[in-house]
Scaffold this motif. Structure first.
Motif, PDB file in Angstrom:
ATOM      1  N   GLY A   1       6.749 -12.943  -9.788  1.00 12.00           N
ATOM      2  CA  GLY A   1       5.463 -12.725  -9.136  1.00 12.00           C
ATOM      3  C   GLY A   1       4.982 -11.298  -9.139  1.00 12.00           C
ATOM      4  N   ILE A   2       5.343 -10.519 -10.141  1.00 12.85           N
ATOM      5  CA  ILE A   2       5.022  -9.095 -10.166  1.00 12.85           C
ATOM      6  C   ILE A   2       3.518  -8.845 -10.153  1.00 12.85           C
ATOM      7  CG2 ILE A   2       5.199  -6.996 -11.574  1.00 12.85           C
ATOM      8  CD1 ILE A   2       7.994  -8.110 -12.399  1.00 12.85           C
ATOM      9  N   GLU A   3       2.727  -9.784 -10.688  1.00 16.65           N
ATOM     10  CA  GLU A   3       1.275  -9.545 -10.751  1.00 16.65           C
ATOM     11  C   GLU A   3       0.665  -9.328  -9.374  1.00 16.65           C
ATOM     12  OE1 GLU A   3       1.491 -13.823  -9.763  1.00 16.65           O
ATOM     13  OE2 GLU A   3       2.618 -12.547 -11.123  1.00 16.65           O
ATOM     14  N   LYS A   4       1.293  -9.850  -8.340  1.00 19.22           N
ATOM     15  CA  LYS A   4       0.778  -9.668  -6.979  1.00 19.22           C
ATOM     16  C   LYS A   4       0.963  -8.229  -6.491  1.00 19.22           C
ATOM     17  CE  LYS A   4       1.737 -14.388  -5.569  1.00 19.22           C
ATOM     18  NZ  LYS A   4       2.777 -15.048  -6.304  1.00 19.22           N
ATOM     19  N   PHE A   5       1.841  -7.484  -7.147  1.00 19.50           N
ATOM     20  CA  PHE A   5       2.209  -6.152  -6.695  1.00 19.50           C
ATOM     21  C   PHE A   5       1.662  -5.041  -7.582  1.00 19.50           C
ATOM     22  CE2 PHE A   5       5.326  -9.058  -5.076  1.00 19.50           C
ATOM     23  CZ  PHE A   5       5.624  -8.586  -3.810  1.00 19.50           C
ATOM     24  N   ASN A   6       0.966  -5.377  -8.632  1.00 16.40           N
ATOM     25  CA  ASN A   6       0.619  -4.392  -9.650  1.00 16.40           C
ATOM     26  C   ASN A   6      -0.327  -3.318  -9.139  1.00 16.40           C
ATOM     27  OD1 ASN A   6      -0.007  -2.974 -11.936  1.00 16.40           O
ATOM     28  ND2 ASN A   6      -1.169  -4.613 -12.879  1.00 16.40           N
ATOM     29  N   GLU A   7       0.227  -2.186  -8.728  1.00 19.65           N
ATOM     30  CA  GLU A   7      -0.569  -1.014  -8.375  1.00 19.65           C
ATOM     31  C   GLU A   7      -0.549  -0.006  -9.512  1.00 19.65           C
ATOM     32  OE1 GLU A   7       0.318   0.846  -4.609  1.00 19.65           O
ATOM     33  OE2 GLU A   7       0.718  -1.107  -3.719  1.00 19.65           O
TER      34      GLU A   7
ATOM     35  N   LEU B   1       5.488  -5.840   2.037  1.00 16.48           N
ATOM     36  CA  LEU B   1       6.475  -6.172   1.025  1.00 16.48           C
ATOM     37  C   LEU B   1       6.219  -5.282  -0.179  1.00 16.48           C
ATOM     38  CD1 LEU B   1       8.755  -8.230   0.523  1.00 16.48           C
ATOM     39  CD2 LEU B   1       7.042  -9.729  -0.511  1.00 16.48           C
ATOM     40  N   TYR B   2       7.268  -4.630  -0.669  1.00 16.30           N
ATOM     41  CA  TYR B   2       7.159  -3.707  -1.795  1.00 16.30           C
ATOM     42  C   TYR B   2       7.984  -4.239  -2.960  1.00 16.30           C
ATOM     43  CZ  TYR B   2       5.767  -0.446   1.889  1.00 16.30           C
ATOM     44  OH  TYR B   2       5.147   0.159   2.948  1.00 16.30           O
ATOM     45  N   MET B   3       7.553  -3.895  -4.165  1.00 17.20           N
ATOM     46  CA  MET B   3       8.331  -4.257  -5.336  1.00 17.20           C
ATOM     47  C   MET B   3       8.259  -3.122  -6.353  1.00 17.20           C
ATOM     48  SD  MET B   3       7.988  -7.391  -8.075  1.00 17.20           S
ATOM     49  CE  MET B   3       8.468  -8.677  -6.950  1.00 17.20           C
TER      50      MET B   3
ATOM     51  N   LEU C   1       9.940   1.800 -18.557  1.00 18.03           N
ATOM     52  CA  LEU C   1       8.720   1.347 -17.908  1.00 18.03           C
ATOM     53  C   LEU C   1       9.018   1.138 -16.433  1.00 18.03           C
ATOM     54  CD1 LEU C   1       5.813  -0.003 -17.935  1.00 18.03           C
ATOM     55  CD2 LEU C   1       7.038  -2.150 -18.251  1.00 18.03           C
ATOM     56  N   VAL C   2       8.140   1.648 -15.575  1.00 17.27           N
ATOM     57  CA  VAL C   2       8.253   1.432 -14.135  1.00 17.27           C
ATOM     58  C   VAL C   2       6.948   0.821 -13.646  1.00 17.27           C
ATOM     59  CG1 VAL C   2       8.409   2.550 -11.873  1.00 17.27           C
ATOM     60  CG2 VAL C   2       9.843   3.342 -13.740  1.00 17.27           C
ATOM     61  N   GLY C   3       7.047  -0.238 -12.880  1.00 18.90           N
ATOM     62  CA  GLY C   3       5.889  -0.829 -12.221  1.00 18.90           C
ATOM     63  C   GLY C   3       6.146  -0.816 -10.730  1.00 18.90           C
ATOM     64  N   ALA C   4       5.107  -0.624  -9.938  1.00 15.88           N
ATOM     65  CA  ALA C   4       5.298  -0.572  -8.489  1.00 15.88           C
ATOM     66  C   ALA C   4       4.078  -1.112  -7.783  1.00 15.88           C
ATOM     67  CB  ALA C   4       5.557   0.862  -8.041  1.00 15.88           C
ATOM     68  N   GLY C   5       4.292  -1.589  -6.570  1.00 12.16           N
ATOM     69  CA  GLY C   5       3.182  -2.046  -5.766  1.00 12.16           C
ATOM     70  C   GLY C   5       3.638  -2.587  -4.430  1.00 12.16           C
ATOM     71  N   SER C   6       2.676  -3.083  -3.667  1.00  9.25           N
ATOM     72  CA  SER C   6       2.969  -3.573  -2.328  1.00  9.25           C
ATOM     73  C   SER C   6       1.954  -4.634  -1.923  1.00  9.25           C
ATOM     74  CB  SER C   6       2.941  -2.414  -1.329  1.00  9.25           C
ATOM     75  OG  SER C   6       1.716  -1.719  -1.434  1.00  9.25           O
ATOM     76  N   VAL C   7       2.357  -5.451  -0.978  1.00 11.84           N
ATOM     77  CA  VAL C   7       1.481  -6.465  -0.398  1.00 11.84           C
ATOM     78  C   VAL C   7       1.624  -6.352   1.114  1.00 11.84           C
ATOM     79  CG1 VAL C   7       1.035  -8.924  -0.111  1.00 11.84           C
ATOM     80  CG2 VAL C   7       1.687  -8.044  -2.357  1.00 11.84           C
ATOM     81  N   ILE C   8       0.517  -6.107   1.786  1.00 12.14           N
ATOM     82  CA  ILE C   8       0.533  -6.029   3.246  1.00 12.14           C
ATOM     83  C   ILE C   8       0.339  -7.435   3.805  1.00 12.14           C
ATOM     84  CG2 ILE C   8      -0.654  -5.063   5.268  1.00 12.14           C
ATOM     85  CD1 ILE C   8      -1.322  -2.632   3.467  1.00 12.14           C
TER      86      ILE C   8
ATOM     87  N   ALA D   1       2.219   2.567   2.375  1.00 15.82           N
ATOM     88  CA  ALA D   1       2.912   3.835   2.614  1.00 15.82           C
ATOM     89  C   ALA D   1       3.816   4.249   1.454  1.00 15.82           C
ATOM     90  CB  ALA D   1       3.743   3.720   3.890  1.00 15.82           C
ATOM     91  N   LEU D   2       3.865   3.488   0.375  1.00 18.24           N
ATOM     92  CA  LEU D   2       4.768   3.750  -0.742  1.00 18.24           C
ATOM     93  C   LEU D   2       4.422   5.032  -1.495  1.00 18.24           C
ATOM     94  CD1 LEU D   2       7.032   2.745  -2.690  1.00 18.24           C
ATOM     95  CD2 LEU D   2       5.220   1.587  -3.975  1.00 18.24           C
ATOM     96  N   SER D   3       5.432   5.861  -1.714  1.00 10.61           N
ATOM     97  CA  SER D   3       5.310   6.989  -2.639  1.00 10.61           C
ATOM     98  C   SER D   3       6.667   7.192  -3.294  1.00 10.61           C
ATOM     99  CB  SER D   3       4.832   8.260  -1.941  1.00 10.61           C
ATOM    100  OG  SER D   3       5.821   8.770  -1.091  1.00 10.61           O
TER     101      SER D   3
END
Length: 170
Positions: free
Chosen positions: A43-49, A144-146, A63-70, A18-20
Motif C-alpha cells: 500500500g505504498i501509494e497511500k504514503f507517497n510524499e 502512520l509513517y512508511m 531509492l528511498v520513498g517516504a510518507g505519512s497518513v494522519i 512531523a516526519l523529517s
C-alpha cells in the motif's frame, strides 16, 4: 569514517506530518509517478510524499520513498498484525500486474525515534533485475509513517541505517 556521516546532507521535511530525515545531498528527487507500480507492495501509494534516489535512470543504486497518513483508517495493532501475517515466514509470491516476484521476506519489530515500528525486508525481481527492499512502518500520535528503501545490486544496510537514524518525528 562512514561516507554518509562525513558527507554533505540534505533534510526532507514533510508538509503533511512531523516526519523529517536526512539523506545524502547529491540524491535527486524523483517524480513519484515513475513508481506507481511499487504502490502495489504494502500500500505504498497511500504514503507517497517523496521519492529520492542516488541517480535517475539505469545507473540508480538506491531509492528511498517516504510518507505519512494522519488518522489512518485502520488502527496500529490491527495493521501491524495484518502486515506480520502477510510477510512473516519467508512469504513468496507474485505481483502479476508488475510481472514481479517477491521472496525471502521477514518482519521484525523495533522502534523509530521512539515510535513502535515494523521492519519488513524482502527481495523483489522484475524483468530480470533484483532489488533488496525494506519497508519500515511506524506509528506515533495518530499518524502512520512508511519508509521504503530499495537497493539495486548494492549493499543497502549501511545507507538505510544512516537515514533511519536521522528520522525525527517532531
Amino acid at each position: 569514517v562512514d561516507k554518509f556521516l562525513s558527507g554533505r546532507r540534505s533534510t526532507y521535511e514533510s508538509t503533511v506530518s512531523a516526519l523529517s530525515f536526512e539523506y545524502p545531498s547529491g540524491w535527486e528527487k524523483l517524480d513519484g509517478s515513475e513508481f506507481d507500480s511499487i504502490g502495489q507492495v504494502a500500500g505504498i501509494e497511500k504514503f507517497n510524499e517523496i521519492f529520492l534516489a542516488d541517480s535517475s535512470g539505469s545507473d540508480m543504486k538506491y531509492l528511498v520513498g517516504a510518507g505519512s497518513v494522519i488518522n489512518p483508517m485502520i488502527d496500529w495493532e490491527t495493521g501491524k498484525r495484518n502486515v506480520e501475517n502477510l510477510f512473516k515466514g519467508g512469504f513468496q509470491g507474485t505481483l502479476p500486474t508488475l510481472g514481479a516476484s517477491i521472496s525471502n521476506s521477514s518482519v521484525k519489530e523495533g522502534s523509530v525515534d521512539g515510535a513502535e515500528s515494523l521492519d519488513i525486508t524482502f527481495d523483489i525481481a522484475v524483468a530480470g533485475e533484483t532489488a533488496d527492499c525494506r519497508i519500515t512502518i511506524f506509528h506515533k500520535d495518530s499518524t502512520l509513517y512508511m519508509m521504503l528503501f530499495m537497493s539495486m545490486g548494492e549493499d543497502s544496510n549501511g545507507q538505510l541505517q544512516d537515514i533511519m537514524k536521522s528520522v525525527d518525528l517532531g
